[in-house]
Each structure stands twice: as structure tokens, then as C-alpha cells.
Design a protein around this motif. Structure first.
Motif, PDB file in Angstrom:
ATOM      1  N   ARG A   1      -3.906   4.821  16.265  1.00 46.00           N
ATOM      2  CA  ARG A   1      -4.677   5.999  16.662  1.00 46.00           C
ATOM      3  C   ARG A   1      -5.613   6.473  15.545  1.00 46.00           C
ATOM      4  O   ARG A   1      -6.423   7.370  15.761  1.00 46.00           O
ATOM      5  N   LEU A   2      -5.480   5.882  14.370  1.00 47.03           N
ATOM      6  CA  LEU A   2      -6.265   6.340  13.226  1.00 47.03           C
ATOM      7  C   LEU A   2      -7.530   5.510  13.082  1.00 47.03           C
ATOM      8  O   LEU A   2      -7.506   4.283  13.149  1.00 47.03           O
ATOM      9  N   GLU A   3      -8.631   6.196  12.847  1.00 47.66           N
ATOM     10  CA  GLU A   3      -9.930   5.534  12.730  1.00 47.66           C
ATOM     11  C   GLU A   3     -10.080   4.881  11.363  1.00 47.66           C
ATOM     12  O   GLU A   3      -9.745   5.473  10.335  1.00 47.66           O
ATOM     13  N   LYS A   4     -10.596   3.666  11.365  1.00 53.26           N
ATOM     14  CA  LYS A   4     -10.782   2.942  10.108  1.00 53.26           C
ATOM     15  C   LYS A   4     -11.926   3.561   9.309  1.00 53.26           C
ATOM     16  O   LYS A   4     -13.010   3.797   9.841  1.00 53.26           O
ATOM     17  N   ARG A   5     -11.660   3.795   8.040  1.00 57.54           N
ATOM     18  CA  ARG A   5     -12.679   4.367   7.160  1.00 57.54           C
ATOM     19  C   ARG A   5     -12.186   4.293   5.724  1.00 57.54           C
ATOM     20  O   ARG A   5     -11.082   3.797   5.459  1.00 57.54           O
ATOM     21  N   VAL A   6     -12.988   4.812   4.791  1.00 58.85           N
ATOM     22  CA  VAL A   6     -12.594   4.855   3.384  1.00 58.85           C
ATOM     23  C   VAL A   6     -12.761   6.293   2.905  1.00 58.85           C
ATOM     24  O   VAL A   6     -13.843   6.693   2.469  1.00 58.85           O
ATOM     25  N   ALA A   7     -11.668   7.070   2.985  1.00 60.03           N
ATOM     26  CA  ALA A   7     -11.729   8.459   2.532  1.00 60.03           C
ATOM     27  C   ALA A   7     -11.805   8.529   1.008  1.00 60.03           C
ATOM     28  O   ALA A   7     -12.521   9.366   0.454  1.00 60.03           O
ATOM     29  N   LEU A   8     -11.069   7.641   0.337  1.00 58.39           N
ATOM     30  CA  LEU A   8     -11.093   7.570  -1.120  1.00 58.39           C
ATOM     31  C   LEU A   8     -11.195   6.105  -1.511  1.00 58.39           C
ATOM     32  O   LEU A   8     -10.332   5.300  -1.152  1.00 58.39           O
ATOM     33  N   SER A   9     -12.255   5.760  -2.206  1.00 62.37           N
ATOM     34  CA  SER A   9     -12.439   4.359  -2.585  1.00 62.37           C
ATOM     35  C   SER A   9     -11.430   3.953  -3.646  1.00 62.37           C
ATOM     36  O   SER A   9     -10.880   4.786  -4.370  1.00 62.37           O
ATOM     37  N   ASN A  10     -11.210   2.659  -3.758  1.00 62.67           N
ATOM     38  CA  ASN A  10     -10.320   2.152  -4.805  1.00 62.67           C
ATOM     39  C   ASN A  10     -10.833   2.525  -6.190  1.00 62.67           C
ATOM     40  O   ASN A  10     -10.050   2.772  -7.116  1.00 62.67           O
ATOM     41  N   GLU A  11     -12.141   2.580  -6.336  1.00 59.26           N
ATOM     42  CA  GLU A  11     -12.732   2.906  -7.640  1.00 59.26           C
ATOM     43  C   GLU A  11     -12.435   4.366  -8.012  1.00 59.26           C
ATOM     44  O   GLU A  11     -12.066   4.653  -9.158  1.00 59.26           O
TER      45      GLU A  11
END
Length: 560
Positions: free
Chosen positions: A331-341
Motif C-alpha cells: 500500500r506504500l508508494e515507492k519514493r525516496v524520502a531520505l537519500s542514502n547520501e
């Protein structure tokens, strides 16, 4: 074919049928008929007999925490049960599955204050207070059903100790085999379907968040849900902040995995926090681990009691962590809230502060470098141990053991012995202070007797170091904190345990590497007064704990 059976034989047969492989116990007169039944079945249950009754429950606790399998402890009633109480309390606080077995006085005297051997007032009430379920067996034929129900309950729902009392005359009584009661099981908790509405509300909050944060506790490890946490974190780019009990659920090498110090930086910017398998409560005051403010909270916990005030969930899901996360993931949308960097910047920010606490940080680095990655680290309430809560990297589940909220000084060494029994040959590194070691130093005999793969590191400053530091900080003076210690090298020698004394991190690392094969080894580390790490511990430091001002939160800076 045998037509009669004693209560002691029923008990042992029930343990075998419930797949008990290892038993931590100390024999005594009320257990004689159970112990005789064990003697008649050699090799079916491994018997471990420590030198103090408190170590039976501590060892059962360590056994569970290293394996996820229910530990079993057994002692005589009265003073035996009282002695085992510290281990029961620690296991309860640490969510450890354990079956605790103790006789009662003669069935005709229970509750009548006759002054029978080992009688105490309301033993049942005492055990109830330290377990999540308890039963006083009412007849010899009911022993089998009580034991099977105990094992069914110990690991069901939230793992915690359960207790069985058996009047000692029942263990001696002979009954017809045909009269023995049947097994009893209970329905598995936490896996019922979760309401679609609740899942939808949780997903909507997380999907709308600017910076969602996953905060995980020991419930994630108990439900083997670390991979589910990792997948969700990677799916949405959410940092994973691990509590003390949650250490190892996700490897510290994962770019999004963070300790509680790094957690401060992300919590300051989080607008939605998902608390998974954690009490999320302060250890000293009845408050949540982080104030609600404008932040929204989704709580996932198998224990509905951990969703109540002082916590304030916007969405509450009562379920096993693994079951709930599996229901939520798609149910969760794919995205990048906090990048690995950006996550790496936060982790470096935390590590820079940890590295300022010397010599503790250097000792911790030396221990981590020397211990194999699958080795088990048992932390204690000692000056190096406090910083280890955030500074000792953990790479696998069930390889980090802490004291839980009970904070039981001296628990670590006997818990480490139980972890070694269950650890399948993996090395166990147990650290302690000289003060805490005094609680259970006699268990060097147990380590030696069973040739357990435990490296014990005793940090010796000649004091109750943390109490001393608090007294001097708050009152400007100290009292009753100096110790009269034995010569730890001679002590180890007396028990036939190899030992060495060192005084630098480099020497400690070398000594640990030298200890990695074979049985127990004691390493004494002479240290002096060290700086306090307490301003770095927990999401919010305890009141009055001051240290150098923290560097600027890297998330305060705009993304370039």
C-alpha cells in the motif's frame, strides 16, 4: 507396558514432548522426584546446573534471546523462587519467552501458614507479578496439561515468562497412565486479519509524509520481521531508528539503519513516525520517547497495552509486527524520502559525537573488530556498556543482548552463559564492570564446568562507577561507591579459567582474538575515571545529563 507413572515422570515426559532440549535448574528436596525422572532419561534433555538460583532464570533468558526458543528454568520453592526473581524480572522486561517451574509446599498446606519447609506467604502472587501467565497445578494428572499450555503461551503473542507451580507431593504421587490429562494449546495471537480501514489510514499517513521514520523495537526481532522493515524502508526511503532492544533487526551496515543518537536528527524533521514493536516510552518518567507535537504516529504492536497513554497514536494496529508490515507494504508508494547520501551524513554526525567519548569508544571499536560478525555481544550496566548501546555495531538479529528496562546490574554474565548454551558454538562476548560482576562471579564455575565459549571482559575501576559519577555530578561528593575487589586473575585461576589483564584498547582487541576458540576466558581491563556518555543516549537525554553542544543537525541544511 507401564500402567502407572509418578508426577515427576509426567513433568519430565511433558518437557520432552514440548521439545525442551536444555534445562537450567538447581536440584533440591521438593524436586527430588522430578530429578529422578530426569536421571532415568539420560541424553534427552541437557542439564545445566549453575551455582546460584538466580542464574537459572538468567541463563534461560539468554538462551531465548540468542535462539528465539523458549528457555526453561526450574528451582525449589520459597527462597529458590525468590532467588530466581531477578532473572524473571529481567526476562519479563526484555520480552523473553521462558517457562519457570517451581514446586509448592505440600498441597495440604498451601495458604495455611503452617511454616512448612520453604513456605513463603503468597508464592503464587509473587510469581504472577513476574510472569504474563501462571498456574498452580491442582492434581498430579493435571501436570501434563499445565506444561503444554505453558509452552503454548510463553512464545505466543508478546514473548514473556510464564510460571508453573506444582505442590511437591504431586511429583511423588503415582497415578494411572490413562488418567493423565491431555495437552492444552492456545490460539496464536497477533495474526488475525487487520481492518482494511486501519491499514488504509496508516498507508495514507505514511504516503503523505515529507519524512517518515521507522522506529523499531524488540518486537521486530521476536517476529523475525527485520527483512520486512528493510523492504519498507527501501521502498519509501525511510530511516530505520533502532531502540536498544531492536539492535540487529536490520544490519547497522544498511545505509538507512540508525542508532538512537542518529535518530535525534531525523526525529527533529519527521512528520510521521511508525513505531513498530516498541513500548516507545521513557525509562525514568511516564512519557513517550519523543513528544508528539505536530508529528503523527502510527503504532504497530502485538500488545494493546503499548498503544495507550503516555503514547498518542494517530493510527493503532494491534498485530504481530511481521503480519502487519506484510499487510502494509504494497500500500506504500515507492519514493525516496531520505537519500542514502543524506542518511550517511546523519550517521556520520552521530559517530563524530560518539568518537569524542574516550577511551570508551576505542574499547568498543576494539571489541567489535575482534568479535566475529555472528558472535553474540552481551552488554551490561558499566561505563563502556552505556556507550555500547549506540556505539557497538550490530550486524545480525539476536547477536546483541541488553538489560531491557529492568536495568538489572550483574545480569550480563549468567545471561551470556545461557546465550552460549543456545548459540551453537558461536563466541559470546560478555562485558561487565567490577561492581556488577560481584553479583555472579561464582558462575565462573558454571562456565568452566560446561566449557562454554564465553569471553568475559571485566572493566575494573574499583568503584560502582556510574553511581559515583552521578553522586559527584549532582552532589559534588561521593559515598559508599568504592569496592573491595578480589584479585580477578587469582579468582579466574581458582576456577581453572584462563585470564589476562590489559589496559589499552589495542591489548583488549588482541586478547579477545586470542580467546575465540575453546572454553571460557576472563579478560580484566584496568580503567580509571572516564567521561560520561549519557548526554548521547536515548532519543532524548535524561534530565540533567549535559555534554558538549551537538554539531549542527545535517538535516537542518537545505539539500544542495
Amino acid at each position: 507396558m507401564k500402567t502407572t507413572i509418578t508426577g515427576g515422570e509426567i513433568l519430565v515426559d511433558s518437557l520432552v514432548r514440548n521439545d525442551v532440549k536444555d534445562l537450567f535448574f538447581i536440584p533440591g528436596i521438593q524436586l527430588d522426584w522430578a530429578v529422578e525422572a530426569l536421571r532415568k532419561r539420560p541424553g534427552e534433555i541437557n542439564l545445566f546446573v549453575p551455582r546460584h538460583e538466580q542464574s537459572t532464570t538468567y541463563m534461560a533468558d539468554g538462551y531465548y534471546r540468542a535462539t528465539g526458543k523458549t528457555g526453561t528454568a526450574m528451582v525449589v520453592p520459597g527462597p529458590g523462587a525468590l532467588n530466581a526473581g531477578a532473572g524473571l524480572a529481567t526476562a519479563y522486561a526484555s520480552n523473553s519467552g521462558m517457562v519457570f517451574i517451581t514446586p509448592q509446599i505440600h498441597s495440604g498446606g498451601v495458604g495455611k501458614a503452617y511454616g512448612l519447609l520453604h513456605e513463603i506467604k503468597d508464592q503464587s502472587g509473587y510469581i504472577k507479578g513476574l510472569t504474563k501467565w501462571h498456574t498452580l497445578v491442582g492434581a498430579p494428572t493435571a501436570i501434563s496439561g499445565a506444561v503444554s499450555e505453558a509452552y503454548s503461551r510463553a512464545g505466543n503473542g508478546r514473548p514473556r515468562p510464564v510460571g508453573i507451580e506444582i505442590p511437591h507431593d504431586y511429583l511423588q504421587t503415582t497415578v494411572d497412565v490413562a488418567a493423565v490429562g491431555s495437552t492444552v494449546t492456545v490460539e496464536k495471537e497477533g495474526c488475525d486479519p487487520i481492518e482494511e480501514r486501519v491499514l488504509g489510514e496508516a498507508a495514507a499517513l505514511i504516503n503523505s509524509a515529507r519524512l517518515p521514520v521507522l522506529y523499531i523495537g524488540g518486537g521486530v526481532i521476536a517476529s523475525n520481521a527485520g527483512d520486512s522493515v528493510r523492504r519498507i524502508a527501501e521502498r519509501i526511503g525511510a530511516p530505520i531508528v533502532m531502540s536498544d532492544n531492536g539492535r540487529g533487526a536490520v544490519s547497522d551496515r544498511h545505509p538507512l539503519a540508525m542508532n538512537s543518537l542518529a535518530g535525534r536528527a531525523v526525529f527533529e524533521h519527521a512528520d510521521v513516525v511508525v513505531v513498530i514493536g516498541s513500548r516507545f516510552a521513557d525509562a525514568m518518567t511516564p512519557t513517550a520517547s519523543w513528544p508528539a507535537g505536530a508529528t503523527k504516529y502510527v503504532y504497530i504492536n502485538i500488545d494493546a497495552g503499548d498503544l495507550t497513554p503516555p503514547r498518542a497514536p494517530d493510527v493503532a494496529i494491534v498485530a504481530d509486527a511481521g503480519h502487519a508490515l506484510a499487510s502494509l507494504e504494497d500500500r506504500l508508494e515507492k519514493r525516496v524520502a531520505l537519500s542514502n547520501e543524506r542518511a550517511a551524513e546523519v550517521k556520520s554526525w552521530a559517530q563524530a559525537q560518539i568518537s569524542m567519548i574516550q577511551p570508551q569508544a576505542a574499547y568498543i571499536e576494539a571489541m567489535r573488530n575482534a568479535l566475529p560478525e555472528d558472535g553474540i555481544f552481551v552488554n551490561e550496566l558499566t561505563q563502556v556498556g552505556y556507550l555500547s548501546r549506540i556505539a557497538f555495531p550490530v550486524y545480525e538479529p539476536r547477536t546483541y543482548i541488553g538489560p531491557g528496562y529492568q536495568g538489572t546490574l550483574g545480569y550480563g554474565f549468567p545471561v551470556a552463559l545461557g546465550a552460549a548454551v543456545g548459540g551453537g558454538g558461536r563466541r559470546v562476548l560478555s562485558i561487565t564492570g567490577d561492581g556488577g560482576f560481584g553479583w555472579n562471579l561464582q558462575e565462573l564455575a558454571t562456565a568452566k564446568r560446561y566449557n562454554l565459549p564465553v569471553t568475559l571482559v571485566v572493566f575494573n575501576d574499583g568503584h560502582y562507577g556510574n553511581v559515583r559519577a552521578i553522586q559527584n555530578r549532582v552532589f559534588g561528593a561521593e559515598i559508599a561507591v568504592d569496592l573491595c575487589n578480589p584479585d580477578f586473575q587469582l579468582l579466574a585461576k581458582a576456577f581453572g579459567v584462563p585470564s589476562v589483564q590489559v589496559d589499552t584498547p589495542e591489548a583488549l582487541g588482541a586478547a579477545i582474538r586470542d580467546s575465540l576458540s575453546g572454553g571460557p576466558v576472563l579478560i580484566e581491563v584496568k580503567i580509571g575515571v572516564v567521561p560520561s556518555p549519557w548526554h548521547l543516549l536515548r532519543l532524548q537525554p535524561m534530565a540533567g545529563m549535559k555534554g558538549p553542544e551537538a554539531p549542527e543537525n545535517p538535516l537542518d541544511r537545505a539539500t544542495q
